[in-house]
Scaffold this motif. Sequence first.
Motif, PDB file in Angstrom:
ATOM      1  N   MET A 190       0.837  -1.175   0.000  1.00  0.00           N
ATOM      2  CA  MET A 190       0.000   0.000   0.000  1.00  0.00           C
ATOM      3  C   MET A 190       0.884   1.240   0.000  1.00  0.00           C
ATOM      4  O   MET A 190       1.966   1.239   0.556  1.00  0.00           O
ATOM      5  N   ARG A 191       0.366   2.309  -0.582  1.00  0.00           N
ATOM      6  CA  ARG A 191       1.096   3.571  -0.617  1.00  0.00           C
ATOM      7  C   ARG A 191       0.486   4.545   0.376  1.00  0.00           C
ATOM      8  O   ARG A 191      -0.726   4.623   0.496  1.00  0.00           O
ATOM      9  N   TYR A 192       1.361   5.288   1.024  1.00  0.00           N
ATOM     10  CA  TYR A 192       0.939   6.297   1.984  1.00  0.00           C
ATOM     11  C   TYR A 192       1.658   7.590   1.665  1.00  0.00           C
ATOM     12  O   TYR A 192       2.753   7.585   1.117  1.00  0.00           O
ATOM     13  N   SER A 193       1.067   8.701   2.054  1.00  0.00           N
ATOM     14  CA  SER A 193       1.665  10.016   1.852  1.00  0.00           C
ATOM     15  C   SER A 193       1.416  10.840   3.107  1.00  0.00           C
ATOM     16  O   SER A 193       0.274  11.006   3.524  1.00  0.00           O
ATOM     17  N   THR A 194       2.490  11.343   3.700  1.00  0.00           N
ATOM     18  CA  THR A 194       2.353  12.086   4.951  1.00  0.00           C
ATOM     19  C   THR A 194       3.566  12.961   5.203  1.00  0.00           C
ATOM     20  O   THR A 194       4.535  12.932   4.453  1.00  0.00           O
TER      21      THR A 194
ATOM     22  N   TYR B  40       5.121  11.864  10.921  1.00  0.00           N
ATOM     23  CA  TYR B  40       4.279  10.668  10.891  1.00  0.00           C
ATOM     24  C   TYR B  40       4.894   9.528  10.099  1.00  0.00           C
ATOM     25  O   TYR B  40       4.259   8.490   9.933  1.00  0.00           O
TER      26      TYR B  40
ATOM     27  N   GLU C  28       5.975  16.641   1.646  1.00  0.00           N
ATOM     28  CA  GLU C  28       5.106  15.518   1.961  1.00  0.00           C
ATOM     29  C   GLU C  28       5.747  14.288   1.328  1.00  0.00           C
ATOM     30  O   GLU C  28       6.051  14.292   0.139  1.00  0.00           O
TER      31      GLU C  28
ATOM     32  N   GLU D 262       6.067  10.249   0.263  1.00  0.00           N
ATOM     33  CA  GLU D 262       5.266   9.116  -0.178  1.00  0.00           C
ATOM     34  C   GLU D 262       6.103   7.854   0.009  1.00  0.00           C
ATOM     35  O   GLU D 262       7.274   7.815  -0.363  1.00  0.00           O
ATOM     36  N   TYR D 263       5.486   6.839   0.614  1.00  0.00           N
ATOM     37  CA  TYR D 263       6.206   5.592   0.836  1.00  0.00           C
ATOM     38  C   TYR D 263       5.270   4.410   0.653  1.00  0.00           C
ATOM     39  O   TYR D 263       4.058   4.542   0.667  1.00  0.00           O
ATOM     40  N   GLU D 264       5.880   3.257   0.420  1.00  0.00           N
ATOM     41  CA  GLU D 264       5.148   2.007   0.240  1.00  0.00           C
ATOM     42  C   GLU D 264       5.477   1.060   1.372  1.00  0.00           C
ATOM     43  O   GLU D 264       6.599   1.058   1.884  1.00  0.00           O
TER      44      GLU D 264
ATOM     45  N   ALA E  41       9.070  -0.796   4.897  1.00  0.00           N
ATOM     46  CA  ALA E  41       8.640   0.451   4.263  1.00  0.00           C
ATOM     47  C   ALA E  41       9.739   0.940   3.328  1.00  0.00           C
ATOM     48  O   ALA E  41      10.926   0.859   3.648  1.00  0.00           O
TER      49      ALA E  41
END
Length: 86
Positions: free
Chosen positions: A1-5, A9, A36, A38-40, A65
């Motif tokens: 899944m990809r997240y962006s923060t 965080y 910001e 972005e990581y997987e 990650a």
Amino acid sequence: MRYSTHWHYLPATVQAQARARWPSGARAAGPGDWYEYEYEIAELDPGYQLSVLPAITADHAPWLARLVGRKAVKPSAPVARAFRRW
């Protein structure tokens, strides 16, 4: 899944990857850098079990990650709130 923060965080492994990728200068990675990230996170297949004990399953596995990139965000002024007692 990809997240962006934002920086605070991010998982520690992603912070370490960002510091190595952007070590110094005006674009250095760190707290308050107005980026910001972005990581997987590579997840294991459902039902994957790490040991013969049912208590140690993929739910308790350390997720790996990986930093994908970052984008600049518009700086905003800090918000200060004051509360009065009546």
